[in-house]
Design an enzyme around this catalytic site. Structure first.
Site, PDB file in Angstrom:
ATOM      1  N   LEU A   1      57.717  67.708  53.562  1.00 61.98           N
ATOM      2  CA  LEU A   1      56.500  68.395  54.012  1.00 61.98           C
ATOM      3  C   LEU A   1      55.267  67.549  53.761  1.00 61.98           C
ATOM      4  O   LEU A   1      55.142  66.923  52.717  1.00 61.98           O
ATOM      5  CB  LEU A   1      56.325  69.705  53.225  1.00 61.98           C
ATOM      6  CG  LEU A   1      57.532  70.610  53.091  1.00 61.98           C
ATOM      7  CD1 LEU A   1      57.182  71.800  52.219  1.00 61.98           C
ATOM      8  CD2 LEU A   1      57.954  71.050  54.463  1.00 61.98           C
TER       9      LEU A   1
ATOM     10  N   LYS B   1      65.042  60.468  50.454  1.00 65.23           N
ATOM     11  CA  LYS B   1      63.683  60.934  50.180  1.00 65.23           C
ATOM     12  C   LYS B   1      62.781  59.784  49.736  1.00 65.23           C
ATOM     13  O   LYS B   1      61.684  59.569  50.255  1.00 65.23           O
ATOM     14  CB  LYS B   1      63.719  62.036  49.112  1.00 65.23           C
ATOM     15  CG  LYS B   1      62.346  62.501  48.642  1.00 65.23           C
ATOM     16  CD  LYS B   1      61.548  63.099  49.782  1.00 65.23           C
ATOM     17  CE  LYS B   1      60.077  63.162  49.504  1.00 65.23           C
ATOM     18  NZ  LYS B   1      59.565  64.428  49.150  1.00 65.23           N
TER      19      LYS B   1
ATOM     20  N   GLU C   1      51.241  67.786  53.107  1.00 67.45           N
ATOM     21  CA  GLU C   1      50.223  68.768  52.734  1.00 67.45           C
ATOM     22  C   GLU C   1      49.297  68.991  53.918  1.00 67.45           C
ATOM     23  O   GLU C   1      48.973  68.063  54.664  1.00 67.45           O
ATOM     24  CB  GLU C   1      49.423  68.262  51.540  1.00 67.45           C
ATOM     25  CG  GLU C   1      50.198  68.388  50.257  1.00 67.45           C
ATOM     26  CD  GLU C   1      49.408  67.899  49.072  1.00 67.45           C
ATOM     27  OE1 GLU C   1      48.170  68.013  49.075  1.00 67.45           O
ATOM     28  OE2 GLU C   1      50.050  67.389  48.132  1.00 67.45           O
TER      29      GLU C   1
ATOM     30  N   GLY D   1      42.849  52.867  56.302  1.00 65.39           N
ATOM     31  CA  GLY D   1      42.003  53.705  55.451  1.00 65.39           C
ATOM     32  C   GLY D   1      41.699  52.993  54.155  1.00 65.39           C
ATOM     33  O   GLY D   1      41.923  51.786  54.025  1.00 65.39           O
TER      34      GLY D   1
ATOM     35  N   CYS E   1      52.540  62.350  46.499  1.00 66.15           N
ATOM     36  CA  CYS E   1      53.905  61.859  46.748  1.00 66.15           C
ATOM     37  C   CYS E   1      54.030  60.349  46.903  1.00 66.15           C
ATOM     38  O   CYS E   1      54.828  59.722  46.210  1.00 66.15           O
ATOM     39  CB  CYS E   1      54.460  62.526  48.005  1.00 66.15           C
ATOM     40  SG  CYS E   1      54.793  64.264  47.767  1.00 66.15           S
TER      41      CYS E   1
ATOM     42  N   VAL F   1      55.539  72.866  47.419  1.00 65.45           N
ATOM     43  CA  VAL F   1      56.856  72.861  48.048  1.00 65.45           C
ATOM     44  C   VAL F   1      57.464  74.260  48.056  1.00 65.45           C
ATOM     45  O   VAL F   1      57.924  74.754  49.089  1.00 65.45           O
ATOM     46  CB  VAL F   1      57.796  71.866  47.315  1.00 65.45           C
ATOM     47  CG1 VAL F   1      59.201  71.949  47.871  1.00 65.45           C
ATOM     48  CG2 VAL F   1      57.256  70.448  47.432  1.00 65.45           C
TER      49      VAL F   1
ATOM     50  N   LYS G   1      53.567  58.151  43.702  1.00 67.93           N
ATOM     51  CA  LYS G   1      54.578  58.509  42.695  1.00 67.93           C
ATOM     52  C   LYS G   1      55.973  58.052  43.147  1.00 67.93           C
ATOM     53  O   LYS G   1      56.721  57.465  42.378  1.00 67.93           O
ATOM     54  CB  LYS G   1      54.529  60.034  42.537  1.00 67.93           C
ATOM     55  CG  LYS G   1      55.575  60.651  41.661  1.00 67.93           C
ATOM     56  CD  LYS G   1      55.219  62.094  41.343  1.00 67.93           C
ATOM     57  CE  LYS G   1      55.569  63.093  42.422  1.00 67.93           C
ATOM     58  NZ  LYS G   1      56.957  63.509  42.504  1.00 67.93           N
TER      59      LYS G   1
ATOM     60  N   ARG H   1      44.848  64.698  43.884  1.00 65.80           N
ATOM     61  CA  ARG H   1      45.777  63.932  43.066  1.00 65.80           C
ATOM     62  C   ARG H   1      45.990  62.540  43.667  1.00 65.80           C
ATOM     63  O   ARG H   1      46.281  62.413  44.837  1.00 65.80           O
ATOM     64  CB  ARG H   1      47.128  64.663  42.948  1.00 65.80           C
ATOM     65  CG  ARG H   1      47.073  65.844  42.023  1.00 65.80           C
ATOM     66  CD  ARG H   1      48.375  66.575  42.018  1.00 65.80           C
ATOM     67  NE  ARG H   1      48.641  67.218  43.297  1.00 65.80           N
ATOM     68  CZ  ARG H   1      49.797  67.810  43.617  1.00 65.80           C
ATOM     69  NH1 ARG H   1      50.783  67.814  42.751  1.00 65.80           N
ATOM     70  NH2 ARG H   1      49.954  68.396  44.779  1.00 65.80           N
TER      71      ARG H   1
HETATM   72  C1  UDX Z   1      53.737  62.562  52.295  1.00 69.60           C
HETATM   73  C2  UDX Z   1      54.844  62.415  53.358  1.00 69.60           C
HETATM   74  O1  UDX Z   1      54.246  62.227  54.643  1.00 69.60           O
HETATM   75  C3  UDX Z   1      55.744  63.641  53.357  1.00 69.60           C
HETATM   76  O2  UDX Z   1      56.811  63.467  54.276  1.00 69.60           O
HETATM   77  C4  UDX Z   1      56.288  63.859  51.947  1.00 69.60           C
HETATM   78  O3  UDX Z   1      57.074  65.026  51.876  1.00 69.60           O
HETATM   79  C5  UDX Z   1      55.148  63.959  50.949  1.00 69.60           C
HETATM   80  O4  UDX Z   1      54.320  62.799  51.042  1.00 69.60           O
HETATM   81  P1  UDX Z   1      51.424  63.886  52.103  1.00 69.60           P
HETATM   82  O5  UDX Z   1      51.382  63.458  50.670  1.00 69.60           O
HETATM   83  O6  UDX Z   1      51.075  65.289  52.422  1.00 69.60           O
HETATM   84  O7  UDX Z   1      52.908  63.653  52.687  1.00 69.60           O
HETATM   85  O8  UDX Z   1      50.429  62.933  52.874  1.00 69.60           O
HETATM   86  P2  UDX Z   1      50.455  62.037  54.209  1.00 69.60           P
HETATM   87  O9  UDX Z   1      49.906  62.778  55.352  1.00 69.60           O
HETATM   88  O10 UDX Z   1      51.769  61.394  54.378  1.00 69.60           O
HETATM   89  O11 UDX Z   1      49.368  60.941  53.790  1.00 69.60           O
HETATM   90  C6  UDX Z   1      49.597  60.104  52.645  1.00 69.60           C
HETATM   91  C7  UDX Z   1      48.456  59.120  52.459  1.00 69.60           C
HETATM   92  O12 UDX Z   1      48.416  58.211  53.535  1.00 69.60           O
HETATM   93  C8  UDX Z   1      47.078  59.768  52.426  1.00 69.60           C
HETATM   94  O13 UDX Z   1      46.315  59.131  51.422  1.00 69.60           O
HETATM   95  C9  UDX Z   1      46.534  59.523  53.814  1.00 69.60           C
HETATM   96  O14 UDX Z   1      45.140  59.528  53.866  1.00 69.60           O
HETATM   97  C10 UDX Z   1      47.117  58.168  54.114  1.00 69.60           C
HETATM   98  N1  UDX Z   1      47.258  57.892  55.559  1.00 69.60           N
HETATM   99  C11 UDX Z   1      48.155  58.594  56.303  1.00 69.60           C
HETATM  100  C12 UDX Z   1      46.518  56.868  56.125  1.00 69.60           C
HETATM  101  O15 UDX Z   1      45.696  56.225  55.448  1.00 69.60           O
HETATM  102  N2  UDX Z   1      46.706  56.587  57.452  1.00 69.60           N
HETATM  103  C13 UDX Z   1      47.596  57.258  58.217  1.00 69.60           C
HETATM  104  O16 UDX Z   1      47.734  56.914  59.410  1.00 69.60           O
HETATM  105  C14 UDX Z   1      48.343  58.301  57.648  1.00 69.60           C
END
Ligand code: UDX
Length: 447
Positions: free
Chosen positions: A162, A213, A164, A262, A269, A25, A272, A337
């Site tokens: 955000l 959030k 990742e 998936g 995030c 972040v 948690k 993680r």
């Molecule tokens: C997430 C939120 O999107 C973001 O707004 C917040 O600030 C932090 O948490 P991130 O952890 O980077 O972001 O991952 P994200 O792209 O949201 O994916 C989260 C999980 O969902 C992953 O395990 C991903 O593989 C899964 N996912 C996501 C799916 O299985 N299918 C999807 O269509 C999208």
């Protein structure tokens, strides 16, 4: 990337900003604020991380981050410091971007936030605005205010959204900005730092901002649990989940994002924050059974994927070699993680499989068991490429959606496997094409 707005030091829109913590972040936040023309000092106490940053090496995999950091360093807008106490001297704004890991009871552990606030409290200039960027429990703005103990310092909640892998793009072009504080003027001032993004600004109280959030991440998690559950139902009905999601996505109220089934959702995030929100609800005496269901459903999804691999191996993986492609929680990041891919890999190993794993971000030295490697890889045999991971395997499980897995030489994969079976937990491959090559294929929610 947008063109940098050149600002002079006496520009009233230019501020002195300290960012505490150069993680997922803090680093994109600092680089973005420097890009917007502010004078930013990024404090990082991990000496190795700091040394890497100073020599232009990024400690995390993020598209466009090295360029943005180099730009800030080049213009002098971004500096690094080993100490938060030094960084905050003379700052108009101090962003707290320290980790808030999950505590034993599911709530967020505020010890890093508390330590940072204690450290800087006495050193802040009168009128400084402290910004909570880390995901913190509802009520944390008041908590930080108490720790800082200064009536002349205001605390504003400004949660980050955000993702990742696209943190730079998300920082430069946010969907919205949320700022919350008892003092609406202070909140609006924080919003003003990001004015050049042109994003909608929600100015509210701190409790509401902190709730936004958690509610966002819990909604995304619930959406995915729903998608994965519909995928499971599609398998029973003989429907194709991809077309079902296409049909859903065209409805503007639903949208196309977050509709890919998936092996379950994970990362630093979503798990948690959903658990933290459930804890918050419990403490508040609210029965959030919908969220509890989304979490339970995610557990079931992991188990369903493991069961698919067992079925592909003839009913049991005990004694079988299983190839695993992908260990990170999603593609284009090196983050493992709370990765569902890693959890599936470990469950297979626990069931007695010899798990040969490959991930583009995990270095391996020729298939040695990761006995002395990072703890989270213990018990897995790390491979240098996907073919090695498939060699002698009774099944290959595609667990993370790395694009490169689409473009492999599948005739070669077929020839090295003991039994050509693919479990595609990301629906990444073409079932017809793989079957034509002689593989058995099992996806998620499709035939
Ligand atoms: C997430 C939120 O999107 C973001 O707004 C917040 O600030 C932090 O948490 P991130 O952890 O980077 O972001 O991952 P994200 O792209 O949201 O994916 C989260 C999980 O969902 C992953 O395990 C991903 O593989 C899964 N996912 C996501 C799916 O299985 N299918 C999807 O269509 C999208």
């Amino acid at each position: 990337m947008t063109t940098r707005r050149n600002k002079r030091a006496n520009d009233p829109d230019t501020h002195r900003v300290a960012v505490i913590g150069a993680g997922y972040v803090g680093l994109p936040t600092a680089a973005t604020l420097a890009h917007f023309g502010h004078h930013v000092v990024l404090a990082e106490r991990d000496v190795e991380r700091l040394a890497a940053l100073r020599s232009g090496r990024m400690p995390i995999v993020e598209a466009g981050l090295d360029e943005l950091v180099a730009e800030g360093v080049g213009t002098g807008a971004l500096r690094f410091s080993a100490s938060s106490t030094e960084a905050v001297v003379g700052a108009d704004f101090v962003f707290l971007c320290v980790p808030t890991p999950q505590g034993d009871d599911g709530s967020a552990d505020l010890s890093y936030v508390e330590a940072a606030a204690k450290e800087i409290g006495a050193l802040l200039e009168p009128g400084t605005i402290v910004v909570n960027k880390s995901t913190v429990p509802v009520g944390s703005a008041t908590f930080v205010e108490r720790i800082i103990g200064r009536p002349d310092v205001r605390v504003v909640s400004n949660p980050e959204f955000l993702r990742e892998g696209s943190a730079v793009r998300d920082s430069l072009h946010p969907d919205r900005l949320v700022v919350g504080a008892a003092d609406a003027h202070a909140a609006a001032m924080v919003g003003g730092l990001f004015a050049s993004t042109g994003a909608p600004l929600i100015v509210t109280d701190a409790t509401t901002s902190e709730t936004i959030k958690y509610a966002s991440n819990a909604f995304l998690a619930t959406k995915l649990s729903y998608v994965n559950a519909v995928a499971g139902l599609c398998e029973e009905l003989g429907a194709d989940v991809r077309d079902v999601m296409l049909g859903l996505g065209y409805d503007k109220r639903i949208g196309f994002d977050f509709l890919r089934p998936g092996p379950g959702w994970g990362g630093s995030c979503l798990p948690k924050d959903t658990r933290a929100l459930l804890h918050i609800a419990q403490e508040a005496g609210y029965d959030f059974s919908l969220l509890a269901g989304a979490i339970a459903s995610n557990e079931q999804q992991l188990a369903r994927v493991v069961a698919k691999v067992e079925a592909a191996c003839g009913g049991s993986v005990e004694g079988a070699t299983v190839g695993v492609w992908g260990l990170t929680f999603k593609a284009n990041t090196d983050d493992r993680r709370d990765s569902p891919s890693l959890q599936v890999a470990h469950r297979l190993a626990d069931l007695g499989a010899r798990v040969q794993a490959f991930d583009p971000t995990v270095t391996a030295d020729g298939g040695d068991e990761a006995a002395s490697g990072p703890d989270d890889l213990r018990g897995l045999l790390l491979c240098t490429d996907p073919y090695e991971a498939a060699t002698g395997a009774a099944a290959v499980a595609v667990l993370t959606e790395w694009d490169e897995f689409r473009w492999l030489d599948f005739s070669r994969v077929h020839s090295v496997m003991a039994k050509p079976a693919i479990v595609d937990a990301r629906n990444l491959l073409d079932p017809a094409a793989t079957r034509r090559l002689g593989f058995s294929y099992a996806g998620i929610g499709r035939r």
